[in-house]
Design an enzyme around this catalytic site. Structure first.
Site, PDB file in Angstrom:
ATOM      1  N   THR A  44       0.836  -1.211   0.000  1.00 59.84           N
ATOM      2  CA  THR A  44       0.000   0.000   0.000  1.00 59.84           C
ATOM      3  C   THR A  44       0.867   1.257   0.000  1.00 59.84           C
ATOM      4  OG1 THR A  44      -1.700  -1.178   1.216  1.00 59.84           O
ATOM      5  CG2 THR A  44      -1.809   1.215   1.295  1.00 59.84           C
ATOM      6  N   HIS A  47       2.108   1.834  -3.420  1.00 56.41           N
ATOM      7  CA  HIS A  47       1.076   2.470  -4.262  1.00 56.41           C
ATOM      8  C   HIS A  47       1.077   3.986  -4.011  1.00 56.41           C
ATOM      9  CE1 HIS A  47      -0.739  -1.230  -5.620  1.00 56.41           C
ATOM     10  NE2 HIS A  47      -1.006  -1.635  -4.403  1.00 56.41           N
ATOM     11  N   GLU A  69       2.642  -0.254   9.285  1.00 53.48           N
ATOM     12  CA  GLU A  69       3.231  -1.464   9.873  1.00 53.48           C
ATOM     13  C   GLU A  69       4.343  -1.002  10.808  1.00 53.48           C
ATOM     14  OE1 GLU A  69       4.448  -4.277   6.883  1.00 53.48           O
ATOM     15  OE2 GLU A  69       2.472  -4.315   5.949  1.00 53.48           O
ATOM     16  N   CYS A  98     -15.775   1.609  14.143  1.00 54.97           N
ATOM     17  CA  CYS A  98     -16.745   2.495  14.797  1.00 54.97           C
ATOM     18  C   CYS A  98     -17.262   1.985  16.135  1.00 54.97           C
ATOM     19  CB  CYS A  98     -17.911   2.781  13.856  1.00 54.97           C
ATOM     20  SG  CYS A  98     -19.062   1.404  13.657  1.00 54.97           S
ATOM     21  N   CYS A 101     -21.430  -0.437  14.625  1.00 52.83           N
ATOM     22  CA  CYS A 101     -22.190  -1.094  13.555  1.00 52.83           C
ATOM     23  C   CYS A 101     -22.420  -2.577  13.882  1.00 52.83           C
ATOM     24  CB  CYS A 101     -21.472  -0.933  12.216  1.00 52.83           C
ATOM     25  SG  CYS A 101     -19.988  -1.922  12.040  1.00 52.83           S
ATOM     26  N   CYS A 112     -16.231  -3.771   9.550  1.00 55.36           N
ATOM     27  CA  CYS A 112     -16.861  -2.514   9.963  1.00 55.36           C
ATOM     28  C   CYS A 112     -17.164  -1.662   8.734  1.00 55.36           C
ATOM     29  CB  CYS A 112     -15.938  -1.742  10.909  1.00 55.36           C
ATOM     30  SG  CYS A 112     -16.552  -0.092  11.300  1.00 55.36           S
ATOM     31  N   ASP A 200       4.425 -18.094  -8.581  1.00 56.79           N
ATOM     32  CA  ASP A 200       4.689 -16.689  -8.904  1.00 56.79           C
ATOM     33  C   ASP A 200       5.350 -16.677 -10.271  1.00 56.79           C
ATOM     34  OD1 ASP A 200       5.751 -13.840  -8.772  1.00 56.79           O
ATOM     35  OD2 ASP A 200       4.939 -13.993  -6.749  1.00 56.79           O
ATOM     36  N   ILE A 291     -11.339 -11.896   1.902  1.00 61.06           N
ATOM     37  CA  ILE A 291     -10.652 -11.572   3.163  1.00 61.06           C
ATOM     38  C   ILE A 291     -10.283 -10.100   3.149  1.00 61.06           C
ATOM     39  CG2 ILE A 291      -8.626 -12.015   4.606  1.00 61.06           C
ATOM     40  CD1 ILE A 291     -10.305 -14.488   4.382  1.00 61.06           C
TER      41      ILE A 291
HETATM   42  P1  NAD Z   1       2.721  -8.247  -3.850  1.00 65.34           P
HETATM   43  O1  NAD Z   1       2.226  -7.414  -4.943  1.00 65.34           O
HETATM   44  O2  NAD Z   1       4.088  -7.994  -3.276  1.00 65.34           O
HETATM   45  O3  NAD Z   1       2.688  -9.791  -4.290  1.00 65.34           O
HETATM   46  C1  NAD Z   1       1.884 -10.289  -5.323  1.00 65.34           C
HETATM   47  C2  NAD Z   1       2.698 -11.351  -6.054  1.00 65.34           C
HETATM   48  O4  NAD Z   1       1.876 -11.956  -7.038  1.00 65.34           O
HETATM   49  C3  NAD Z   1       3.919 -10.767  -6.773  1.00 65.34           C
HETATM   50  O5  NAD Z   1       5.108 -11.405  -6.308  1.00 65.34           O
HETATM   51  C4  NAD Z   1       3.630 -11.072  -8.240  1.00 65.34           C
HETATM   52  O6  NAD Z   1       4.796 -11.371  -8.978  1.00 65.34           O
HETATM   53  C5  NAD Z   1       2.708 -12.292  -8.110  1.00 65.34           C
HETATM   54  N1  NAD Z   1       1.951 -12.610  -9.327  1.00 65.34           N
HETATM   55  C6  NAD Z   1       1.548 -11.770 -10.327  1.00 65.34           C
HETATM   56  N2  NAD Z   1       0.941 -12.468 -11.311  1.00 65.34           N
HETATM   57  C7  NAD Z   1       0.945 -13.767 -10.911  1.00 65.34           C
HETATM   58  C8  NAD Z   1       0.474 -14.964 -11.501  1.00 65.34           C
HETATM   59  N3  NAD Z   1      -0.148 -14.986 -12.687  1.00 65.34           N
HETATM   60  N4  NAD Z   1       0.651 -16.138 -10.814  1.00 65.34           N
HETATM   61  C9  NAD Z   1       1.263 -16.151  -9.624  1.00 65.34           C
HETATM   62  N5  NAD Z   1       1.741 -15.028  -9.017  1.00 65.34           N
HETATM   63  C10 NAD Z   1       1.587 -13.869  -9.658  1.00 65.34           C
HETATM   64  O7  NAD Z   1       1.637  -8.188  -2.694  1.00 65.34           O
HETATM   65  P2  NAD Z   1       1.645  -8.531  -1.123  1.00 65.34           P
HETATM   66  O8  NAD Z   1       2.066  -7.341  -0.363  1.00 65.34           O
HETATM   67  O9  NAD Z   1       2.329  -9.831  -0.859  1.00 65.34           O
HETATM   68  O10 NAD Z   1       0.068  -8.682  -0.940  1.00 65.34           O
HETATM   69  C11 NAD Z   1      -0.625  -9.737  -1.596  1.00 65.34           C
HETATM   70  C12 NAD Z   1      -1.935  -9.257  -2.176  1.00 65.34           C
HETATM   71  O11 NAD Z   1      -2.856  -8.994  -1.125  1.00 65.34           O
HETATM   72  C13 NAD Z   1      -1.874  -7.966  -2.998  1.00 65.34           C
HETATM   73  O12 NAD Z   1      -2.756  -8.095  -4.090  1.00 65.34           O
HETATM   74  C14 NAD Z   1      -2.385  -6.918  -2.034  1.00 65.34           C
HETATM   75  O13 NAD Z   1      -2.971  -5.828  -2.712  1.00 65.34           O
HETATM   76  C15 NAD Z   1      -3.408  -7.691  -1.275  1.00 65.34           C
HETATM   77  N6  NAD Z   1      -3.733  -7.224   0.069  1.00 65.34           N
HETATM   78  C16 NAD Z   1      -5.036  -7.300   0.445  1.00 65.34           C
HETATM   79  C17 NAD Z   1      -5.396  -6.970   1.727  1.00 65.34           C
HETATM   80  C18 NAD Z   1      -6.804  -7.141   2.146  1.00 65.34           C
HETATM   81  O14 NAD Z   1      -7.166  -6.685   3.247  1.00 65.34           O
HETATM   82  N7  NAD Z   1      -7.623  -7.805   1.351  1.00 65.34           N
HETATM   83  C19 NAD Z   1      -4.435  -6.528   2.649  1.00 65.34           C
HETATM   84  C20 NAD Z   1      -3.100  -6.471   2.244  1.00 65.34           C
HETATM   85  C21 NAD Z   1      -2.756  -6.835   0.944  1.00 65.34           C
HETATM   86 ZN    ZN Z   2     -18.190  -0.657  12.868  1.00 65.29          ZN
END
Ligand code: NAD
Ligand code: ZN
Length: 346
Positions: A44, A47, A69, A98, A101, A112, A200, A291
């Site tokens: 994040t 980004h 973090e 909050c 909720c 939330c 990966d 998730i």
């Molecule tokens: P990251 O972007 O470092 O890791 C994603 C990995 O996926 C990369 O190593 C990339 O090379 C690989 N990848 C891309 N295309 C692929 C394919 N076709 N097959 C296999 N692997 C492939 O992300 P991260 O920090 O390890 O986080 C993992 C994911 O979780 C991210 O998408 C992030 O946005 C998401 N995330 C979601 C939440 C949530 O609350 N839902 C919280 C944190 C992170």
């Molecule tokens: Zn709430």
């Protein structure tokens, strides 16, 4: 006189970050001021650094301090705060919820409907001090390595995703060997999975996953996953899938190699809509669970898993002083990194 501190700030609506002197926050009633020891860089934050379309939508009021973090110690308690002491080691839940909720009332704070996020919607932890509500403060045992606690937030995402299902004696596929996928692999092995196979397209990251103890790390750009499954003794497909890439091709491949009745948790956030043949999911009777964030109970499990022997140090690839944050973001942007830890103690 107003006290000042160093902070890594998104100065304006555009790419990059800046080390700035900003006011030390003052804890209000029910709030806690934390002196930061170590922080870790999350996807994040990258980004936000790169100012991609996600950041343009979510970072609405620069200048602001980013980061969520961290580990540190309590520096000051706001009025009415009880049960915590100055000097106590802590981390913090980054989602501020909050408490009112329906989901908050049933202990499901991860759902939330009024969540705000530290380091996205309000000032974050990449600073000498951070102020958060008492309810978000998480006491951390002194026995734990601060470099690891620095990324407990990400560990929490991995824990929530992995422990959604029974893993004992199960075969698990993890798509995406980013830091969270690699941590999840460690959790699955610790929790008794039979085989943990991770995919990966990035060999550096697959190498890190091997250090974490996966049974197979597969570059699906050039290797045949079905062949690896055969070598690993899988007969009917994977029991559990953890989607951690946000990539449509990875998700479709996952659906194709699950056994009938398999269970999938979805953490990876795509940067565009993902196309999927629903018939694959329906005819196989797959169970899908989205998730978001982490459960509060995960914070306890995380500490206890590490104390029980789960070693997450292989995922740490870079350590810098916070003044060298540019090097940390360059490492993250290179793709050749796991977790990058920044030191605020010196
Ligand atoms: P990251 O972007 O470092 O890791 C994603 C990995 O996926 C990369 O190593 C990339 O090379 C690989 N990848 C891309 N295309 C692929 C394919 N076709 N097959 C296999 N692997 C492939 O992300 P991260 O920090 O390890 O986080 C993992 C994911 O979780 C991210 O998408 C992030 O946005 C998401 N995330 C979601 C939440 C949530 O609350 N839902 C919280 C944190 C992170
Ligand atoms: Zn709430």
């Amino acid at each position: 006189m107003e006290r000042l501190m160093d902070a890594i700030v998104k100065p304006t609506a555009g790419p990059g970050l800046e080390l700035r002197r900003v006011p030390v926050p003052v804890p209000g009633p029910g709030e806690v001021l934390i002196k930061i020891h170590k922080t870790a860089i999350c996807g994040t934050d990258v980004h936000i650094y790169n100012w991609d379309p996600w950041a343009r939508i979510h970072i609405t009021h620069p200048p602001m301090t980013i980061g969520h973090e961290y580990v540190g110690e309590i520096a000051q308690l706001g009025e009415g705060v009880t049960g915590l002491t100055v000097g106590q080691r802590v981390s913090g839940e980054g989602h501020i919820t909050c408490h009112r909720c329906r989901n908050c009332h049933t202990g499901n704070i991860q759902w939330c409907k009024n969540t705000t996020s530290v380091g996205v919607d309000r000032d974050g932890a990449f600073a000498e001090y951070l102020c958060i509500p008492q309810t978000n403060v998480i006491p951390i045992d002194e026995s734990l390595d601060e470099d690891v606690v620095a990324f407990f937030d990400a560990f929490g995402n991995a824990t929530h995703t992995a422990l959604m299902w029974d893993l004992v004696g199960e075969d698990v596929l993890i798509t995406g060997a980013g830091p969270i996928g690699i941590i999840a692999a460690g959790i699955c092995k610790y929790d008794g999975a039979r085989r943990v196979i991770i995919t990966d397209l990035n060999d550096y990251r697959l190498g890190l996953a091997r250090k974490m103890g996966v049974d197979a790390a597969v570059n699906t750009g050039r290797e045949d996953l079905l062949q690896v499954m055969k070598e690993q003794g899988l007969k009917e497909g994977f029991d559990v899938g953890l989607e951690m890439s946000g990539n449509g091709a990875a998700f479709r491949q996952m659906c194709s190699v699950m056994r009938n009745g398999g269970r999938i948790s979805l953490l990876g956030l795509g940067n565009k809509p993902i196309e999927v043949d629903m018939n694959d999911i329906i005819c196989k009777g797959l169970c899908l669970q989205g998730i978001y964030g982490r459960k509060m109970d995960n914070w306890h499990k995380m500490s206890y898993m590490v104390q029980g022997g789960l070693d997450l140090t292989p995922v740490i690839t870079h350590r810098f002083h916070y003044t060298e944050f540019e090097k940390g973001f360059a490492a993250m942007n290179s793709g050749e990194s796991g977790k990058v830890v920044l030191d605020w103690t010196k």
